[in-house]
Design a protein around this motif. Structure first.
Motif, short mmCIF file in Angstrom:
data_model
loop_
_atom_site.label_atom_id
_atom_site.label_comp_id
_atom_site.label_asym_id
_atom_site.label_seq_id
_atom_site.Cartn_x
_atom_site.Cartn_y
_atom_site.Cartn_z
N ASN A 36 0.82 -1.22 0.00
CA ASN A 36 0.00 0.00 0.00
C ASN A 36 0.85 1.26 0.00
O ASN A 36 0.51 2.25 -0.65
CB ASN A 36 -0.91 0.01 1.24
N ARG A 37 1.96 1.24 0.74
CA ARG A 37 2.77 2.45 0.89
C ARG A 37 3.32 2.91 -0.46
O ARG A 37 3.26 4.11 -0.77
CB ARG A 37 3.92 2.17 1.86
N PHE A 38 3.85 1.99 -1.24
CA PHE A 38 4.40 2.37 -2.53
C PHE A 38 3.29 2.81 -3.48
O PHE A 38 3.48 3.72 -4.28
CB PHE A 38 5.20 1.21 -3.11
N ALA A 39 2.13 2.18 -3.39
CA ALA A 39 1.00 2.58 -4.23
C ALA A 39 0.61 4.03 -3.95
O ALA A 39 0.39 4.83 -4.87
CB ALA A 39 -0.18 1.66 -4.00
N ARG A 40 0.53 4.37 -2.66
CA ARG A 40 0.19 5.75 -2.30
C ARG A 40 1.25 6.73 -2.79
O ARG A 40 0.92 7.84 -3.24
CB ARG A 40 0.02 5.87 -0.78
N ALA A 44 0.62 9.90 -5.33
CA ALA A 44 0.99 11.26 -4.95
C ALA A 44 1.94 11.87 -5.98
O ALA A 44 1.83 13.05 -6.34
CB ALA A 44 1.63 11.26 -3.57
N ARG A 45 2.89 11.08 -6.47
CA ARG A 45 3.83 11.56 -7.48
C ARG A 45 3.10 11.95 -8.77
O ARG A 45 3.40 12.97 -9.39
CB ARG A 45 4.88 10.48 -7.78
N HIS A 46 2.13 11.12 -9.15
CA HIS A 46 1.36 11.41 -10.36
C HIS A 46 0.57 12.71 -10.19
O HIS A 46 0.54 13.56 -11.09
CB HIS A 46 0.40 10.24 -10.64
N ARG A 62 -4.34 4.80 -11.75
CA ARG A 62 -4.81 3.46 -11.38
C ARG A 62 -3.62 2.67 -10.85
O ARG A 62 -2.90 2.00 -11.60
CB ARG A 62 -5.45 2.76 -12.57
N VAL A 63 -3.39 2.79 -9.55
CA VAL A 63 -2.28 2.09 -8.89
C VAL A 63 -2.87 1.22 -7.79
O VAL A 63 -3.59 1.72 -6.91
CB VAL A 63 -1.27 3.09 -8.29
#
Length: 214
Positions: A36-40, A44-46, A62-63
């Protein structure tokens, strides 16, 4: 490391070293992460990139973390009647609860909850790395270490509980999805990028693909 899926699974992935992740997110490609952490962080980067470009509105990235993507695929397969034996997929918390209940029956353990957690981790690793046709059932009577024999007994109890509740377990879901993939035309030609995986086990990627080139 990520395979380019084709045929039965019909999902394409692209190696991250030669892939423009920002362009993929902007184009609506599904990006799958290990947690979940990397998905968030990717979402945020996008969003930051879109704001820096002066955009006032944009398509949401869509992550999905692996477990959420697997759950989405499972619901797709259930909706398409792609499973020979359709069952709901347990959540990670529900699976952990079953392991706690099974291991707690062993009265001699000093830390039954810790033992249940280790047993569940072993169950996940076994299904991620096992060879086709390999089973834990014989370990209980193979004269091997007591820990392995104990795990085999608990694992059999867990499998029995799944059958009694007519449920499926997240650790086994990828294999079931691979078997059903050919029946889901909605998956054909869908682009999926795997981001942040340090290694690929036999099951999550090879099993979902059914067959593919790496």
């Amino acid at each position: 490391l990520a395979p380019r899926f084709h045929g039965a699974a019909a999902r394409r992935t692209t190696a991250m070293s030669s892939f423009d992740l920002s362009a993929a997110l902007a184009a609506g490609v599904t990006v799958v992460t290990p947690n979940n952490r990397f998905a968030r962080a990717l979402v945020a980067r996008h969003d930051d990139a879109m704001r820096q470009q002066g955009c006032r509105t944009w398509q949401a990235a869509r992550v999905l973390p692996w477990h959420a993507w697997q759950q989405a695929l499972w619901l797709d397969a259930l909706g398409a009647d792609a499973f020979a034996d359709p069952r709901p997929l347990l959540s990670e918390h529900a699976a952990a609860f079953l392991w706690d209940r099974i291991v707690a029956r062993e009265r001699t353990l000093l830390d039954p909850r810790g033992a249940a957690e280790r047993a569940r981790e072993a169950w996940v690793l076994f299904h991620a790395w096992r060879e086709p046709g390999e089973s834990f059932a014989s370990w209980a009577h193979a004269g091997i270490a007591d820990d392995a024999a104990a795990f085999a007994g608990w694992a059999q109890g867990f499998a029995t509980q799944l059958d009694e509740q007519h449920a499926s377990d997240p650790a086994q879901a990828a294999d079931a999805l691979a078997a059903a993939a050919g029946k889901l035309t909605s998956w054909h030609d869908a682009d999926v990028v795997l981001a942040g995986f340090l290694e690929t086990t036999r099951q999550p990627f090879a099993a979902l693909a059914g067959h593919g080139n790496t």
